[in-house]
Design an enzyme around this catalytic site. Structure first.
Site, PDB file in Angstrom:
ATOM      1  CB  SER A  19      -0.886  -0.013   1.255  1.00  0.00           C
ATOM      2  OG  SER A  19      -1.221   1.301   1.635  1.00  0.00           O
TER       3      SER A  19
ATOM      4  CD  GLU B 202      -7.766  -7.191  -3.860  1.00  0.00           C
ATOM      5  OE1 GLU B 202      -8.536  -6.708  -3.027  1.00  0.00           O
ATOM      6  OE2 GLU B 202      -6.608  -6.766  -4.035  1.00  0.00           O
TER       7      GLU B 202
END
Ligand code: ARG
Length: 463
Positions: free
Chosen positions: A279, A292
């Site tokens: 992140s 994802e």
């Protein structure tokens, strides 16, 4: 009009530049170039074979087309928007190379049967590539499964702990989905591999062509029996998109599981650094971007299937320009499926580690052996429903007491029902719970070993 006149002398003025751009497909149908060249070479050979053109002309056309192939492969062929589409682009270049002979290539055919031929040749190739990617994916699943026959993982229904299973059994479920995907693509291929070449614009041709000759040269299994159908059929593309959508459904379901498993709540797998991302703000994060993205890209392929159905549904026979809209969705679906299969194969092969210690704990911390207590009694003559109700009560009192079934004393078991004996502990241990489900296709270790054997046989079949 452009320097090289595309349509007949019937047209007096040029296309509006914006309309030319709107009409053109060259930006995306350049993808078909190799198939267009191969299809045109077969057509030229057939024209010579049937005497519609001379053998010498046939050879010049074939050689000219081969030269275009070289130019393209060397990065020297860059048709502009004025070419409109790949078919005109190739024909224009062929005329430049071979002169007047090149003008004969379009004898006895139309872009309508030509584009149908190209698209089928393209899809046939892609199906073959996707099928071998599926085989690769299956063999990685099989390898991982082989390492985890005795690794137990909670099995769920309604995402509630249900009964533990062998991790190999869980992975083999995806192996079987991929097996159906592989078979399904083989079925689709039967209807892709039919030649529309020679259907002409819609009605056939006045020339004495030999459609079977071109079909043989291009390794088609068959030819379209009806020319109107041949130029306007896109069932084969729709069927492919259905099959592609199902591949994506399967990859997406596996993705969803990997995403859950990698969460702190489950902690069943660790993502390796090679397949996880961080992140920009939260330094502790390691995100499952690969699954994802696979899950996200699934929507694109479903969308292309829907679009293709709608494109075709209102079309009167035969060719309509709407059909030019078949390509981008088809190409994007092919590219998406290939990219997702590749990514998931890498993820399984080297991006994922099952946390066996944590999994072993997970299967001991719940009531997923409750069915086995009921089965224990049922096997000793207690009617199943009675046993089921009895165990329901024990589960309730155990939850209240903060205990698991394995924590009950033998006395407590006997008070519940006299049929209980000391072997109840063994019967409800996770290993035994799994081992005992030895019915065909079940998770029992003996069954899983057989299933692994059978899986090896399945991936070695190539038809
Ligand atoms: N670019 C066209 C397509 O992709 C080729 C066929 C055009 N045929 C026609 N009659 N305008 O569909």
């Amino acid at each position: 009009m452009t320097e090289q006149q595309t349509w007949s002398q019937r047209f007096e003025s040029a296309l509006h530049p914006a309309i030319a751009r709107f009409n053109a497909s060259i930006n995306f149908d350049i993808e078909l170039i190799e198939y267009d060249l191969t299809g045109s070479q077969a057509h030229a050979k057939m024209l010579a074979h049937t005497g519609i053109i001379s053998h010498e002309e046939g050879s010049l056309l074939v050689a000219g087309l081969e030269q275009i192939r070289q130019e393209y492969q060397q990065g020297k062929f860059h048709p502009g928007i004025d070419a409109e589409d790949i078919h005109f682009a190739v024909e224009h270049r062929l005329v430049e190379i071979t002169g007047d002979v090149g003008k004969k290539i379009h004898t006895a055919r139309s872009r309508n049967d030509q584009v149908g031929t190209d698209t089928r040749l393209y899809l046939r190739d892609q199906i073959q590539q996707i099928r071998s990617q599926l085989r690769e994916f299956q063999s990685v699943l099989l390898n991982v499964a082989e390492k985890h026959v005795e690794t137990l993982i909670p099995g769920y229904t309604h995402l509630q702990r249900a009964q533990p299973v062998s991790l190999a059994h869980h992975l083999l479920a995806y192996f079987q989905m991929a097996q159906r995907d592989w078979e399904r693509l083989g079925d689709v291929d039967h209807r892709v591999n039919i030649s529309p070449l020679g259907c002409g614009a819609l009605a056939g041709t006045t020339f004495p062509i030999d459609r079977h000759y071109t079909a043989d040269l291009l390794h088609f299994d068959n030819v379209y029996a009806n020319s109107l159908d041949g130029v306007s059929d896109r069932d084969f593309a729709i069927e492919f998109l259905c099959a592609a959508s199902l591949i994506m459904v399967h990859l997406s379901r596996l993705s969803e599981e990997v995403i859950l498993w990698s969460s702190q709540e489950f902690s069943f797998v660790t993502l390796k650094d090679s397949c996880a991302t961080g992140s920009s703000i939260m330094p502790q994060k390691k995100n499952p971007d690969v699954p994802e993205l696979v899950r996200g890209k699934t929507g694109r392929v479903f969308g292309h299937l829907q679009a293709m159905l709608v494109i075709v549904k209102g079309l009167p026979l035969a060719y309509n320009k709407d059909l030019q809209e078949d390509k981008e969705g088809l190409f994007d679906s092919v590219n998406t499926v290939k990219a997702c299969l590749e990514a998931m194969t890498i993820l399984l092969r080297e991006g994922l580690e099952f946390r066996t210690q944590r999994l072993a704990e997970a299967v001991t911390e719940d009531f997923s052996n409750a069915t086995d207590v009921a089965d224990y009694l049922a096997a000793r003559g207690v009617p199943f429903r009675e046993a089921y109700n009895l165990v329901g009560k024990v589960v309730k009192t155990s939850i209240a007491a903060g205990k698991l079934l394995k924590d009950l004393t033998l006395d407590e078991w006997k008070q519940l029902h006299p049929a209980f004996a000391a072997d109840i502990y063994e019967a409800i241990s996770p290993k035994q719970v799994v081992a005992a489900r030895n019915s065909y296709g079940g998770t029992g270790f003996a069954q899983v070993h057989k299933a692994l054997q059978a899986a090896h046989t399945q991936i070695n079949l190539n038809t």
